[in-house]
Design an enzyme around this catalytic site. Structure first.
Site, PDB file in Angstrom:
ATOM      1  N   SER A 187       0.852  -1.194   0.000  1.00  0.00           N
ATOM      2  CA  SER A 187       0.000   0.000   0.000  1.00  0.00           C
ATOM      3  C   SER A 187       0.884   1.239   0.000  1.00  0.00           C
ATOM      4  CB  SER A 187      -0.879  -0.002   1.255  1.00  0.00           C
ATOM      5  OG  SER A 187      -1.531   1.239   1.405  1.00  0.00           O
ATOM      6  N   TYR A 212      -1.638  -0.419  10.581  1.00  0.00           N
ATOM      7  CA  TYR A 212      -1.753  -0.829   9.176  1.00  0.00           C
ATOM      8  C   TYR A 212      -0.584  -0.284   8.361  1.00  0.00           C
ATOM      9  CZ  TYR A 212      -3.647  -1.269   4.428  1.00  0.00           C
ATOM     10  OH  TYR A 212      -3.821  -1.576   3.093  1.00  0.00           O
TER      11      TYR A 212
HETATM   12  N1  NAP Z   1      -8.976  -1.311  -0.626  1.00  0.00           N
HETATM   13  C1  NAP Z   1      -8.007  -0.407  -0.524  1.00  0.00           C
HETATM   14  O1  NAP Z   1      -8.245   0.822  -0.480  1.00  0.00           O
HETATM   15  C2  NAP Z   1      -6.574  -0.871  -0.495  1.00  0.00           C
HETATM   16  C3  NAP Z   1      -5.563   0.080  -0.730  1.00  0.00           C
HETATM   17  C4  NAP Z   1      -4.235  -0.331  -0.698  1.00  0.00           C
HETATM   18  C5  NAP Z   1      -3.928  -1.654  -0.426  1.00  0.00           C
HETATM   19  N2  NAP Z   1      -4.927  -2.554  -0.189  1.00  0.00           N
HETATM   20  C6  NAP Z   1      -4.559  -3.939   0.112  1.00  0.00           C
HETATM   21  O2  NAP Z   1      -5.136  -4.795  -0.848  1.00  0.00           O
HETATM   22  C7  NAP Z   1      -5.341  -6.088  -0.284  1.00  0.00           C
HETATM   23  C8  NAP Z   1      -6.753  -6.557  -0.596  1.00  0.00           C
HETATM   24  O3  NAP Z   1      -7.669  -5.623  -0.050  1.00  0.00           O
HETATM   25  P1  NAP Z   1      -9.154  -5.468  -0.612  1.00  0.00           P
HETATM   26  O4  NAP Z   1      -9.396  -4.028  -0.869  1.00  0.00           O
HETATM   27  O5  NAP Z   1      -9.400  -6.448  -1.676  1.00  0.00           O
HETATM   28  O6  NAP Z   1      -9.981  -5.847   0.714  1.00  0.00           O
HETATM   29  P2  NAP Z   1     -11.153  -6.932   0.953  1.00  0.00           P
HETATM   30  O7  NAP Z   1     -12.152  -6.874  -0.131  1.00  0.00           O
HETATM   31  O8  NAP Z   1     -11.589  -6.733   2.363  1.00  0.00           O
HETATM   32  O9  NAP Z   1     -10.380  -8.322   0.794  1.00  0.00           O
HETATM   33  C9  NAP Z   1      -9.530  -8.817   1.784  1.00  0.00           C
HETATM   34  C10 NAP Z   1      -9.245 -10.267   1.482  1.00  0.00           C
HETATM   35  O10 NAP Z   1      -8.354 -10.768   2.508  1.00  0.00           O
HETATM   36  C11 NAP Z   1      -8.920 -11.947   3.040  1.00  0.00           C
HETATM   37  N3  NAP Z   1      -8.601 -12.083   4.461  1.00  0.00           N
HETATM   38  C12 NAP Z   1      -8.778 -11.160   5.438  1.00  0.00           C
HETATM   39  N4  NAP Z   1      -8.438 -11.693   6.628  1.00  0.00           N
HETATM   40  C13 NAP Z   1      -8.054 -12.978   6.383  1.00  0.00           C
HETATM   41  C14 NAP Z   1      -7.619 -14.046   7.202  1.00  0.00           C
HETATM   42  N5  NAP Z   1      -7.544 -13.930   8.545  1.00  0.00           N
HETATM   43  N6  NAP Z   1      -7.293 -15.220   6.631  1.00  0.00           N
HETATM   44  C15 NAP Z   1      -7.403 -15.373   5.281  1.00  0.00           C
HETATM   45  N7  NAP Z   1      -7.805 -14.400   4.451  1.00  0.00           N
HETATM   46  C16 NAP Z   1      -8.136 -13.222   4.998  1.00  0.00           C
HETATM   47  C17 NAP Z   1     -10.423 -11.799   2.861  1.00  0.00           C
HETATM   48  O11 NAP Z   1     -11.045 -13.078   2.771  1.00  0.00           O
HETATM   49  P3  NAP Z   1     -11.992 -13.762   3.896  1.00  0.00           P
HETATM   50  O12 NAP Z   1     -12.700 -12.678   4.633  1.00  0.00           O
HETATM   51  O13 NAP Z   1     -12.875 -14.644   3.076  1.00  0.00           O
HETATM   52  O14 NAP Z   1     -11.042 -14.533   4.738  1.00  0.00           O
HETATM   53  C18 NAP Z   1     -10.495 -11.124   1.498  1.00  0.00           C
HETATM   54  O15 NAP Z   1     -10.427 -12.082   0.471  1.00  0.00           O
HETATM   55  C19 NAP Z   1      -5.043  -5.959   1.202  1.00  0.00           C
HETATM   56  O16 NAP Z   1      -3.751  -6.451   1.477  1.00  0.00           O
HETATM   57  C20 NAP Z   1      -5.100  -4.446   1.431  1.00  0.00           C
HETATM   58  O17 NAP Z   1      -4.291  -4.061   2.514  1.00  0.00           O
HETATM   59  C21 NAP Z   1      -6.238  -2.197  -0.228  1.00  0.00           C
END
Ligand code: NAP
Length: 265
Positions: free
Chosen positions: A139, A152
């Site tokens: 990120s 975070y």
């Molecule tokens: N959205 C943003 O603004 C943003 C910006 C920069 C970086 N990111 C990064 O992008 C990545 C994906 O984020 P996203 O936006 O796609 O969020 P999201 O829709 O909430 O997806 C998060 C994913 O991580 C999995 N996860 C969470 N806790 C887990 C656990 N304990 N064990 C296994 N899997 C787990 C969730 O699956 P389950 O709940 O099914 O386990 C889900 O598939 C993250 O690393 C986040 O930090 C996001």
């Protein structure tokens, strides 16, 4: 030998979108997350639409030994992994000392420990085959402390530094590693899980498609840290000439994640 791309966090958001993208490129997949139903539904869709092999590995990455279990799952089924996509992760918004301790520890385990442990498990076979790539979804928050997202931003700084260091350790091995470092993305689930009021974010929120394009840039090029948008690149460039204190103050304003005023401030 037919290889597999392993994607953590494939049940929703960016991970799910990346699963669709790699499937459309003809990659066989191993999908990892906790939500078995979502993973099974996605796997069935991708098998049908792309004619690929898809395995579902339902695993809580906050469990101690989770990486070993995921690795064992692939070993038992004879699934050679040539792309590891560490995408699972979550944020917690609010003031650090008020954060629920158990959730904080889970964030450390998912955002940091699982990323490092999975990378350590899968690298040796990639090195032996002189073929493979590790893709970490970090990120922009990893480039400076973000008030209101202290844990975070620290966890993503870990991923950024780990990626940079390993990119040098892996030189000449035939294996690459890179990290995609997006700013805020359009994914309400991410903000609701974080308890982050999206309306307080000051910077533009990008489509998850910018991450897909950034992953392609990483696969095609040699960059180690990939900033998806022009604004992301500008923000990191400006940091070079800006006192750290100001950089952190700006991050505070842009993210709008800190509790302000009253006894919370
Ligand atoms: N959205 C943003 O603004 C943003 C910006 C920069 C970086 N990111 C990064 O992008 C990545 C994906 O984020 P996203 O936006 O796609 O969020 P999201 O829709 O909430 O997806 C998060 C994913 O991580 C999995 N996860 C969470 N806790 C887990 C656990 N304990 N064990 C296994 N899997 C787990 C969730 O699956 P389950 O709940 O099914 O386990 C889900 O598939 C993250 O690393 C986040 O930090 C996001």
């Amino acid at each position: 030998m037919s290889f597999y791309t392993l994607i953590t966090g494939a049940s929703t958001g960016i991970g799910r979108r990346l699963a669709e993208e790699f499937a459309s490129m003809g990659d066989n997949l191993v999908l990892v997350a906790r939500s078995q139903d979502k993973l099974e539904t996605l796997a069935a869709e991708l098998r049908r639409s792309c004619g690929i092999e898809v395995q579902v590995c339902c695993q809580d990455l906050a469990e101690v030994g989770a990486a070993l279990k995921v690795f064992g799952f692939c070993e038992e089924r004879g699934l050679p992994i040539d792309k590891l996509v560490n995408c699972a992760g979550f944020s917690i918004a609010g003031n650090f000392e008020r954060m629920d301790e158990e959730t904080f520890v889970q964030m450390v385990l998912v955002n940091m420990v699982a990323v490092a442990a999975l990378t350590r498990r899968f690298l040796p076979a990639m090195r032996a085959r002189r073929r493979g790539v590790v893709i970490n979804i970090a990120s922009l928050a990893g480039f400076q402390g973000v008030p209101g997202m202290a844990g975070y931003s620290a966890s993503k700084a870990f991923v950024v530094n780990l990626t940079e260091a390993l990119s040098v350790e892996l030189q000449g091995t035939g294996v690459r590693i890179f990290a995609v470092c997006p700013s805020f993305l359009d994914n309400d689930l991410f903000y609701s899980r974080a308890g982050h009021d999206r309306s307080r974010i000051v910077t533009p929120v990008s489509s998850p498609e910018v991450v897909v394009k950034a992953v392609h840039r990483g696969l095609d090029g040699k960059q180690v840290l990939i900033l998806p948008t022009v604004l992301d690149r500008l923000m990191v460039f400006v940091q070079r000439f800006t006192p750290r204190k100001i950089v952190v103050l700006l991050a505070d304003i842009f993210a709008g994640a800190r509790e302000r005023g009253g006894s919370n401030g």
